[in-house]
Design an enzyme around this catalytic site. Structure first.
Site: not given
Ligand code: ATR
Length: 285
Positions: A71, A107
């Site tokens: 990520k 997220d």
């Protein structure tokens, strides 16, 4: 699902990736909407990530996700990223903005959506006690700060990582403080901060017996206790909180919400929420 010459391609990159629930969740959504798309999982070594992104572009992939441990590293290979990605230092969603492959982070926003359903007035709680300062903590903490929470206490073992997160929160206008797990102030912090969020991996399958070392007896019925872990559905941390009458939430809601937001970004279609939620339930039970 029938694949033909027009099938749109979506992907999740990670390492390992076999356990990811995203392919099942997004393919179920494609089927429900009758979209001629397929979503696959690809394990990518860190040193191959640049080549993998170039490959996605060359092959005309339409978007997808990226997960642990890529990520952070993927940012350098994208044509641009959102402001949240810059602050969080991590992207989890890939989509096209015109002819540029863009990185977003759903997220943090997904966590806020799940928290709003669980506790609509979370901004009115005194503050948050955030357990952990890793990648997940950073996403959640930045999202909380951007969404109006004024005070966040961070507990972490690695003080350098913890301080970096506290400094970031202060730069966003939050009152933030770093505590050690053994700090006597932690007991007071647990008493005062009515939103307690576990972002550490303590208690995650298969290490069911672990839990954050807290003075659980300080929890009251006013506390809202959240664990980002969704496997098991109820960690020992949440069990201890429940015993004290706290309302609790696990990480399934966040997992679903980040997926709904990502689906909107990379397909520009409204996701079938119930189908995706049912698919997650099916995978987790
Ligand atoms: P993620 O991306 O899931 O957040 P991570 O970046 O590796 O994963 O972060 C894991 C978090 O769990 C960290 O806050 C880590 O604490 P340290 O930064 O001090 O290592 C925390 N953690 C993991 N195992 C732990 C343990 N046994 N005791 C306390 N904290 C632990």
């Amino acid at each position: 699902m029938s694949i033909d010459g027009h099938t749109g391609l979506y992907v999740i990159l990670g390492n390992p990736i076999g356990h990811s629930m995203s392919p099942a969740m997004h393919n179920a959504a494609f089927r429900a909407l009758g979209l001629n798309n397929v979503y696959v999982a690809c394990r990518v070594e860190g040193e191959e990530l640049g080549a993998a992104v170039a490959g996605l572009k060359a092959l005309g992939f339409q978007g997808g996700n990226v997960t642990v441990p890529l990520k952070e590293k993927i940012i350098q290979y994208l044509d641009g990223v959102s402001e949240e990605v810059q602050l969080m230092g991590a992207a989890n969603t890939l989509y096209w903005k015109g002819d540029r492959l863009w990185g977003a982070n759903t997220d943090g926003a997904g966590f806020i959506k799940s928290l709003e359903k669980f506790e609509p007035d979370f901004r009115l709680l005194e503050g948050a006690l955030l357990l952990g300062a890793g990648g997940a903590a950073r996403g959640v903490a930045v999202a909380l700060a951007l969404n109006g929470l004024k005070k966040i206490m961070v507990v972490n073992r690695d003080m350098t990582k913890g301080q970096a997160l506290v400094d970031l929160l202060k730069s966003l206008g939050c009152t933030a403080l770093l505590l050690d797990w053994k700090s006597p102030q932690l007991i007071q912090a647990l008493t005062e901060n009515l939103l307690v969020i576990n972002t550490t991996s303590l208690g995650m399958a298969p290490r069911f017996e672990e839990m954050p070392p807290l003075a659980y007896d300080r929890l009251t019925t006013d506390h809202r206790v959240v664990d980002l872990i969704y496997k098991p559905a109820e960690t020992r941390f949440l069990q201890e909180a429940k015993k004290r009458g706290c309302r609790t939430m696990n990480g399934i809601g966040m997992l679903l919400e980040q997926g709904l937001l990502a689906f909107r970004l990379f397909t520009r279609c409204e996701p079938p929420e119930e189908v995706m939620a049912a698919e997650l339930e099916r995978w987790l039970t």
